[in-house]
Scaffold this motif. Sequence first.
Motif, PDB file in Angstrom:
ATOM      1  N   GLN A   1       0.826  -1.211   0.000  1.00 57.71           N
ATOM      2  CA  GLN A   1       0.000   0.000   0.000  1.00 57.71           C
ATOM      3  C   GLN A   1       0.856   1.256   0.000  1.00 57.71           C
ATOM      4  N   PHE A   2       0.253   2.325  -0.531  1.00 56.76           N
ATOM      5  CA  PHE A   2       0.887   3.645  -0.492  1.00 56.76           C
ATOM      6  C   PHE A   2       0.061   4.533   0.422  1.00 56.76           C
ATOM      7  N   PHE A   3       0.732   5.170   1.343  1.00 52.60           N
ATOM      8  CA  PHE A   3       0.023   6.043   2.277  1.00 52.60           C
ATOM      9  C   PHE A   3       0.213   7.480   1.805  1.00 52.60           C
TER      10      PHE A   3
ATOM     11  N   ARG B   1      -4.497   0.925  -2.085  1.00 45.66           N
ATOM     12  CA  ARG B   1      -4.279  -0.511  -1.917  1.00 45.66           C
ATOM     13  C   ARG B   1      -3.865  -1.103  -3.260  1.00 45.66           C
ATOM     14  N   SER B   2      -2.615  -0.905  -3.617  1.00 43.17           N
ATOM     15  CA  SER B   2      -2.136  -1.275  -4.960  1.00 43.17           C
ATOM     16  C   SER B   2      -2.093  -2.777  -5.164  1.00 43.17           C
ATOM     17  N   VAL B   3      -1.644  -3.479  -4.143  1.00 39.06           N
ATOM     18  CA  VAL B   3      -1.564  -4.936  -4.215  1.00 39.06           C
ATOM     19  C   VAL B   3      -2.358  -5.450  -3.024  1.00 39.06           C
TER      20      VAL B   3
ATOM     21  N   GLU C   1      -4.769  -4.887 -17.242  1.00 42.43           N
ATOM     22  CA  GLU C   1      -4.769  -3.501 -17.691  1.00 42.43           C
ATOM     23  C   GLU C   1      -3.882  -2.661 -16.785  1.00 42.43           C
ATOM     24  N   SER C   2      -3.599  -1.454 -17.238  1.00 43.52           N
ATOM     25  CA  SER C   2      -2.707  -0.624 -16.448  1.00 43.52           C
ATOM     26  C   SER C   2      -3.403  -0.228 -15.140  1.00 43.52           C
ATOM     27  N   GLY C   3      -2.634  -0.149 -14.085  1.00 45.47           N
ATOM     28  CA  GLY C   3      -3.162   0.158 -12.770  1.00 45.47           C
ATOM     29  C   GLY C   3      -3.562  -1.073 -11.971  1.00 45.47           C
ATOM     30  N   SER C   4      -3.282  -2.281 -12.509  1.00 48.14           N
ATOM     31  CA  SER C   4      -3.722  -3.488 -11.802  1.00 48.14           C
ATOM     32  C   SER C   4      -2.722  -3.942 -10.728  1.00 48.14           C
ATOM     33  N   GLY C   5      -1.587  -3.259 -10.631  1.00 57.17           N
ATOM     34  CA  GLY C   5      -0.645  -3.606  -9.562  1.00 57.17           C
ATOM     35  C   GLY C   5       0.492  -4.508  -9.992  1.00 57.17           C
ATOM     36  N   LYS C   6       0.699  -4.626 -11.295  1.00 54.03           N
ATOM     37  CA  LYS C   6       1.756  -5.507 -11.804  1.00 54.03           C
ATOM     38  C   LYS C   6       3.137  -4.999 -11.393  1.00 54.03           C
ATOM     39  N   SER C   7       3.378  -3.721 -11.639  1.00 52.90           N
ATOM     40  CA  SER C   7       4.712  -3.171 -11.327  1.00 52.90           C
ATOM     41  C   SER C   7       4.957  -3.147  -9.826  1.00 52.90           C
ATOM     42  N   VAL C   8       3.951  -2.775  -9.064  1.00 50.98           N
ATOM     43  CA  VAL C   8       4.140  -2.707  -7.615  1.00 50.98           C
ATOM     44  C   VAL C   8       4.422  -4.117  -7.064  1.00 50.98           C
ATOM     45  N   THR C   9       3.771  -5.140  -7.616  1.00 54.04           N
ATOM     46  CA  THR C   9       4.050  -6.518  -7.201  1.00 54.04           C
ATOM     47  C   THR C   9       5.509  -6.872  -7.489  1.00 54.04           C
TER      48      THR C   9
ATOM     49  N   ASN D   1       9.305   1.048  -2.128  1.00 55.77           N
ATOM     50  CA  ASN D   1       9.312   2.403  -1.572  1.00 55.77           C
ATOM     51  C   ASN D   1       8.860   3.446  -2.615  1.00 55.77           C
ATOM     52  N   PRO D   2       7.983   4.411  -2.301  1.00 53.69           N
ATOM     53  CA  PRO D   2       7.441   4.758  -0.981  1.00 53.69           C
ATOM     54  C   PRO D   2       6.274   3.891  -0.526  1.00 53.69           C
ATOM     55  N   GLY D   3       5.951   2.831  -1.268  1.00 59.30           N
ATOM     56  CA  GLY D   3       4.919   1.912  -0.811  1.00 59.30           C
ATOM     57  C   GLY D   3       5.440   1.060   0.338  1.00 59.30           C
TER      58      GLY D   3
ATOM     59  N   HIS E   1     -10.846   4.206 -10.236  1.00 59.86           N
ATOM     60  CA  HIS E   1      -9.768   4.895  -9.535  1.00 59.86           C
ATOM     61  C   HIS E   1      -9.430   4.107  -8.266  1.00 59.86           C
ATOM     62  N   PRO E   2      -8.142   4.029  -7.910  1.00 60.65           N
ATOM     63  CA  PRO E   2      -7.776   3.212  -6.739  1.00 60.65           C
ATOM     64  C   PRO E   2      -8.490   3.620  -5.444  1.00 60.65           C
ATOM     65  N   PHE E   3      -8.914   4.874  -5.352  1.00 60.47           N
ATOM     66  CA  PHE E   3      -9.642   5.280  -4.144  1.00 60.47           C
ATOM     67  C   PHE E   3     -11.100   4.849  -4.175  1.00 60.47           C
TER      68      PHE E   3
HETATM   69  N1  ADP Z   1       4.281   5.897  -5.759  1.00 59.39           N
HETATM   70  C1  ADP Z   1       2.968   5.684  -5.751  1.00 59.39           C
HETATM   71  N2  ADP Z   1       2.124   6.407  -4.971  1.00 59.39           N
HETATM   72  C2  ADP Z   1       0.794   6.193  -4.954  1.00 59.39           C
HETATM   73  N3  ADP Z   1       0.179   5.247  -5.690  1.00 59.39           N
HETATM   74  C3  ADP Z   1       0.958   4.491  -6.489  1.00 59.39           C
HETATM   75  C4  ADP Z   1       2.382   4.666  -6.567  1.00 59.39           C
HETATM   76  N4  ADP Z   1       2.870   3.770  -7.466  1.00 59.39           N
HETATM   77  C5  ADP Z   1       1.809   3.081  -7.918  1.00 59.39           C
HETATM   78  N5  ADP Z   1       0.669   3.505  -7.341  1.00 59.39           N
HETATM   79  C6  ADP Z   1      -0.703   3.018  -7.600  1.00 59.39           C
HETATM   80  O1  ADP Z   1      -0.728   1.614  -7.455  1.00 59.39           O
HETATM   81  C7  ADP Z   1      -1.622   1.041  -8.390  1.00 59.39           C
HETATM   82  C8  ADP Z   1      -0.915  -0.053  -9.158  1.00 59.39           C
HETATM   83  O2  ADP Z   1       0.107   0.539  -9.940  1.00 59.39           O
HETATM   84  P1  ADP Z   1       1.084  -0.316 -10.859  1.00 59.39           P
HETATM   85  O3  ADP Z   1       1.612  -1.473 -10.111  1.00 59.39           O
HETATM   86  O4  ADP Z   1       2.073   0.640 -11.405  1.00 59.39           O
HETATM   87  O5  ADP Z   1       0.108  -0.825 -12.011  1.00 59.39           O
HETATM   88  P2  ADP Z   1       0.474  -1.592 -13.363  1.00 59.39           P
HETATM   89  O6  ADP Z   1       1.950  -1.834 -13.364  1.00 59.39           O
HETATM   90  O7  ADP Z   1      -0.333  -2.847 -13.348  1.00 59.39           O
HETATM   91  O8  ADP Z   1       0.035  -0.679 -14.446  1.00 59.39           O
HETATM   92  C9  ADP Z   1      -2.114   2.176  -9.280  1.00 59.39           C
HETATM   93  O9  ADP Z   1      -3.399   2.576  -8.848  1.00 59.39           O
HETATM   94  C10 ADP Z   1      -1.107   3.266  -9.027  1.00 59.39           C
HETATM   95  O10 ADP Z   1      -1.696   4.528  -9.181  1.00 59.39           O
END
Ligand code: ADP
Length: 336
Positions: A16-18, A25-27, A45-53, A62-64, A286-288
């Motif tokens: 999560q990102f605070f 709640r990204s992942v 699709e984009s925004g599904s949390g792939k990169s954050v995972t 970080n900063p998550g 939107h994530p919120f």
């Molecule tokens: N540094 C950040 N601060 C706040 N929210 C973030 C940050 N990085 C990613 N997110 C949010 O986390 C969610 C997942 O992002 P991401 O993993 O990049 O998606 P994907 O790679 O699947 O396109 C998105 O809603 C994105 O906005």
Amino acid sequence: MHDTTPLIEVNGLQTQFFTDEGVVRSVEGVDFTIPAGKTLCVVGESGSGKSVTARSILRIENPGRIVGGEILYHKDGEVIDLARIGPKTRQIRQIRGRDIAMIFQEPMSALSPVHTIGDQIVEALTLHFPISKDEAKRRAIEVLGRVGIPKAADRFGAYTFELSGGMRQRVCIAMALSCEPRLLIADEPTTALDVTTQANILDLIADLQKETGMAVMFITHDLGVVAEIADEVAVMYLGQVMERGDVDSIFHDPKHPYTRALLDSIPRLGQRGAHRLASIRGMVPHPFDRPSGCPFHTRCDSYMPGRCNRIDPPAVSFGPGREAKCLLHTKEEGVA
Ligand SMILES: Nc1ncnc2c1ncn2[C@@H]1O[C@H](COP(=O)(O)OP(=O)(O)O)[C@@H](O)[C@H]1O
Ligand SMILES: [Mg+2]
């Protein structure tokens, strides 16, 4: 395919990102396995949390913050929970770049503009191996050659601005591979490249994988790429794995309406209007504004009012490594 030993097991991962606006709640409870030596494709699709995972596995979220779950790394009979190691500890720094390496969508973000490409690879090598500068240079030239950089010895002293986008991505792959990682994480590494260069980079990764036996976690939103390179597939939506399984099952027997919708959005060759890429109706929320219940219910063709918007679908198993989170597969009375 499922008898292979796991290299990485992700269970219930939450990152999560605070932010000032609230908690993102990204992942939100991700589960999958990356078998040793195999390719797991993560789609969505984009925004599904792939990169954050992916970043969470390397502990560069970080900063998550990882707030739940585990990331089990199976290393020589030992099991290390990467989720519990501090992101700045010596232990993770030894694993990052050495055992697990990553390449990014935009090669320039990973490369320094003020150092030669050779020096950057030498630095990665000497960080992880007790070798001399000369030996590191020899290995750097060798790996630059292996990723198809012509006249590698001459290019050793080149700067990134002297290279094309495709060559820069090759340098990133060379850097990632220089330490012979067990896992290569590739986060949409070809999206910034033209089609021909994309194909070359995919071939290159496949060849190197055959050669070194490393596992690959390949993130893409392109199902054509998935069909070409995946052994296993995890389909993500709004921070969850909606469905996972071997590539044939995902393509020929999808269990989740989201997977079906993604598959329907691929243009088929020879089909009338194939040049028009269909897309899934509606927008990713939107994530919120995370929907209650199943996160996909607001866009789902099989939406069951009163159920899908209320009940968090449990993972239903269809065999080893084969799962979907959809109430279509859950008996009504079986759900709390
Ligand atoms: N540094 C950040 N601060 C706040 N929210 C973030 C940050 N990085 C990613 N997110 C949010 O986390 C969610 C997942 O992002 P991401 O993993 O990049 O998606 P994907 O790679 O699947 O396109 C998105 O809603 C994105 O906005
Ligand atoms: Mg991404």
